[in-house]
Design a protein around this motif. Structure first.
Motif, PDB file in Angstrom:
ATOM      1  N   ILE A   1      71.889  52.226  -0.770  1.00  0.00           N
ATOM      2  CA  ILE A   1      70.684  51.225  -0.920  1.00  0.00           C
ATOM      3  C   ILE A   1      70.463  51.196   0.913  1.00  0.00           C
ATOM      4  CG2 ILE A   1      71.906  49.141  -0.257  1.00  0.00           C
ATOM      5  CD1 ILE A   1      68.918  49.256  -2.400  1.00  0.00           C
ATOM      6  N   ALA A   2      71.175  51.620   1.782  1.00  0.00           N
ATOM      7  CA  ALA A   2      70.893  51.590   3.178  1.00  0.00           C
ATOM      8  C   ALA A   2      70.260  52.911   3.398  1.00  0.00           C
ATOM      9  CB  ALA A   2      72.351  51.906   3.903  1.00  0.00           C
ATOM     10  N   GLU A   3      69.998  53.974   2.724  1.00  0.00           N
ATOM     11  CA  GLU A   3      69.197  55.021   2.875  1.00  0.00           C
ATOM     12  C   GLU A   3      67.631  54.678   2.493  1.00  0.00           C
ATOM     13  OE1 GLU A   3      69.238  59.925   1.312  1.00  0.00           O
ATOM     14  OE2 GLU A   3      69.586  58.164  -0.041  1.00  0.00           O
ATOM     15  N   ILE A   4      67.714  53.997   1.485  1.00  0.00           N
ATOM     16  CA  ILE A   4      66.313  53.463   1.121  1.00  0.00           C
ATOM     17  C   ILE A   4      65.675  52.637   2.163  1.00  0.00           C
ATOM     18  CG2 ILE A   4      65.115  52.149  -0.856  1.00  0.00           C
ATOM     19  CD1 ILE A   4      66.084  55.199  -1.734  1.00  0.00           C
ATOM     20  N   ILE A   5      66.373  51.480   2.398  1.00  0.00           N
ATOM     21  CA  ILE A   5      65.967  50.542   3.280  1.00  0.00           C
ATOM     22  C   ILE A   5      65.694  51.089   4.613  1.00  0.00           C
ATOM     23  CG2 ILE A   5      66.628  48.625   4.612  1.00  0.00           C
ATOM     24  CD1 ILE A   5      68.327  47.441   2.265  1.00  0.00           C
ATOM     25  N   GLN A   6      66.398  51.904   5.279  1.00  0.00           N
ATOM     26  CA  GLN A   6      66.303  52.825   6.338  1.00  0.00           C
ATOM     27  C   GLN A   6      64.685  53.559   6.398  1.00  0.00           C
ATOM     28  OE1 GLN A   6      69.080  55.793   7.435  1.00  0.00           O
ATOM     29  NE2 GLN A   6      69.178  54.911   9.416  1.00  0.00           N
ATOM     30  N   LEU A   7      64.499  54.323   5.389  1.00  0.00           N
ATOM     31  CA  LEU A   7      63.341  54.895   5.043  1.00  0.00           C
ATOM     32  C   LEU A   7      62.164  53.780   4.862  1.00  0.00           C
ATOM     33  CD1 LEU A   7      62.594  58.280   3.587  1.00  0.00           C
ATOM     34  CD2 LEU A   7      61.349  56.340   2.323  1.00  0.00           C
ATOM     35  N   LEU A   8      62.272  52.883   4.222  1.00  0.00           N
ATOM     36  CA  LEU A   8      61.162  51.832   4.064  1.00  0.00           C
ATOM     37  C   LEU A   8      61.017  51.147   5.353  1.00  0.00           C
ATOM     38  CD1 LEU A   8      62.143  50.218   1.011  1.00  0.00           C
ATOM     39  CD2 LEU A   8      60.319  51.478   1.357  1.00  0.00           C
TER      40      LEU A   8
ATOM     41  N   HIS B   1      66.280  41.785  -2.455  1.00  0.00           N
ATOM     42  CA  HIS B   1      64.815  41.354  -2.880  1.00  0.00           C
ATOM     43  C   HIS B   1      64.002  41.081  -1.458  1.00  0.00           C
ATOM     44  CE1 HIS B   1      61.201  39.641  -4.539  1.00  0.00           C
ATOM     45  NE2 HIS B   1      61.768  38.502  -4.158  1.00  0.00           N
ATOM     46  N   GLU B   2      64.497  40.036  -0.917  1.00  0.00           N
ATOM     47  CA  GLU B   2      64.022  39.428   0.355  1.00  0.00           C
ATOM     48  C   GLU B   2      63.524  40.575   1.265  1.00  0.00           C
ATOM     49  OE1 GLU B   2      65.409  35.877   2.050  1.00  0.00           O
ATOM     50  OE2 GLU B   2      65.995  35.041   0.026  1.00  0.00           O
ATOM     51  N   LEU B   3      64.470  41.438   1.516  1.00  0.00           N
ATOM     52  CA  LEU B   3      64.213  42.404   2.656  1.00  0.00           C
ATOM     53  C   LEU B   3      63.076  43.405   2.120  1.00  0.00           C
ATOM     54  CD1 LEU B   3      64.825  43.965   5.230  1.00  0.00           C
ATOM     55  CD2 LEU B   3      66.819  45.067   4.072  1.00  0.00           C
ATOM     56  N   PHE B   4      63.186  43.845   0.897  1.00  0.00           N
ATOM     57  CA  PHE B   4      62.031  44.577   0.164  1.00  0.00           C
ATOM     58  C   PHE B   4      60.676  43.808   0.444  1.00  0.00           C
ATOM     59  CE2 PHE B   4      65.547  46.408  -2.673  1.00  0.00           C
ATOM     60  CZ  PHE B   4      65.581  47.650  -1.990  1.00  0.00           C
ATOM     61  N   THR B   5      60.647  42.613   0.192  1.00  0.00           N
ATOM     62  CA  THR B   5      59.707  41.646   0.180  1.00  0.00           C
ATOM     63  C   THR B   5      58.899  41.885   1.764  1.00  0.00           C
ATOM     64  OG1 THR B   5      60.223  40.304  -1.498  1.00  0.00           O
ATOM     65  CG2 THR B   5      58.299  39.339  -0.169  1.00  0.00           C
ATOM     66  N   LYS B   6      59.782  41.669   2.979  1.00  0.00           N
ATOM     67  CA  LYS B   6      59.448  41.934   4.129  1.00  0.00           C
ATOM     68  C   LYS B   6      58.865  43.208   4.333  1.00  0.00           C
ATOM     69  CE  LYS B   6      62.554  38.395   5.800  1.00  0.00           C
ATOM     70  NZ  LYS B   6      63.978  38.191   6.209  1.00  0.00           N
ATOM     71  N   LEU B   7      59.251  44.151   3.743  1.00  0.00           N
ATOM     72  CA  LEU B   7      58.975  45.665   3.952  1.00  0.00           C
ATOM     73  C   LEU B   7      57.765  46.111   3.023  1.00  0.00           C
ATOM     74  CD1 LEU B   7      62.561  47.081   4.078  1.00  0.00           C
ATOM     75  CD2 LEU B   7      61.024  46.693   5.975  1.00  0.00           C
ATOM     76  N   ASN B   8      57.229  45.068   2.430  1.00  0.00           N
ATOM     77  CA  ASN B   8      55.817  45.192   1.670  1.00  0.00           C
ATOM     78  C   ASN B   8      56.131  46.329   0.479  1.00  0.00           C
ATOM     79  OD1 ASN B   8      53.330  44.612   1.188  1.00  0.00           O
ATOM     80  ND2 ASN B   8      52.718  46.578   1.978  1.00  0.00           N
ATOM     81  N   THR B   9      57.234  46.027   0.054  1.00  0.00           N
ATOM     82  CA  THR B   9      57.771  46.954  -1.124  1.00  0.00           C
ATOM     83  C   THR B   9      58.241  46.132  -2.475  1.00  0.00           C
ATOM     84  OG1 THR B   9      58.690  48.546   0.410  1.00  0.00           O
ATOM     85  CG2 THR B   9      59.566  48.728  -1.807  1.00  0.00           C
ATOM     86  N   VAL B  10      57.389  46.659  -3.589  1.00  0.00           N
ATOM     87  CA  VAL B  10      57.939  46.236  -4.900  1.00  0.00           C
ATOM     88  C   VAL B  10      58.980  47.020  -5.672  1.00  0.00           C
ATOM     89  CG1 VAL B  10      56.814  45.422  -7.177  1.00  0.00           C
ATOM     90  CG2 VAL B  10      55.453  45.299  -5.194  1.00  0.00           C
ATOM     91  N   VAL B  11      59.923  46.379  -6.212  1.00  0.00           N
ATOM     92  CA  VAL B  11      61.026  47.319  -7.064  1.00  0.00           C
ATOM     93  C   VAL B  11      60.990  47.278  -8.304  1.00  0.00           C
ATOM     94  CG1 VAL B  11      63.358  47.691  -6.850  1.00  0.00           C
ATOM     95  CG2 VAL B  11      62.365  47.035  -4.803  1.00  0.00           C
TER      96      VAL B  11
END
Length: 152
Positions: A143-150, A57-67
């Motif tokens: 999840i790594a694939e998703i984070i890498q893309l973001l 969640h915190e990483l998604f927030t830093k990446l300006n992404t809502v899940v």
């Protein structure tokens, strides 16, 4: 029901989350959005999928992404499942009624089983699809694939 493609503008939706709050996709146009579809709550791989989103969640927030975690389960089931899993940050959306309407609109509803595919869709700030992948039902999305893309 046509399958969505990279570059398409995503069809807006209005669903309720596990806290019975209305979520309108277009309200998040200033952010990237990850729509993480899972067939059913209370199953092992689906639980692992939602836990991996919650843990990041915190990483998604830093990446300006809502899940959003989305399935055809009704709201009371989603609420109990969120409590069981300890989900406090991501929203679990109910595509229960009309049954699977959003999954159908995106071409990922499995008529025979009455559930969505396991799929991840990422949209950008202009609500254009930048990632779309359907996974085998038994396979945990990477999840790594998703984070890498973001992070790009």
């Amino acid at each position: 029901m046509s399958e969505i493609k990279i570059g398409d503008k995503i069809q807006d939706f209005r669903l309720r989350d596990h806290k019975d709050k209305e979520v309108n996709l277009s309200d998040f146009s200033s952010k990237k959005v990850l729509l993480s579809f899972h067939p059913l709550a209370w199953t092992r791989v689906c639980a692992e999928q939602m836990n991996s989103l919650e843990e990041n969640h915190e990483l998604f927030t830093k990446l300006n992404t809502v899940v959003f975690g989305i399935s055809v389960d009704p709201i009371p089931s989603k609420r109990a499942w969120a409590r069981e899993l300890g989900i406090t940050h991501i929203k679990l959306l109910s595509d229960f009624w009309p049954h699977g309407e959003v999954a159908r609109a995106y071409g990922i509803f499995r008529e025979k089983e009455g559930v969505s595919e396991r799929a991840n869709i990422i949209i950008d700030e202009e609500q254009k699809i930048i990632f779309f992948k359907v996974y085998p039902g038994h396979e945990l999305p990477d999840i790594a694939e998703i984070i890498q893309l973001l992070e790009k």
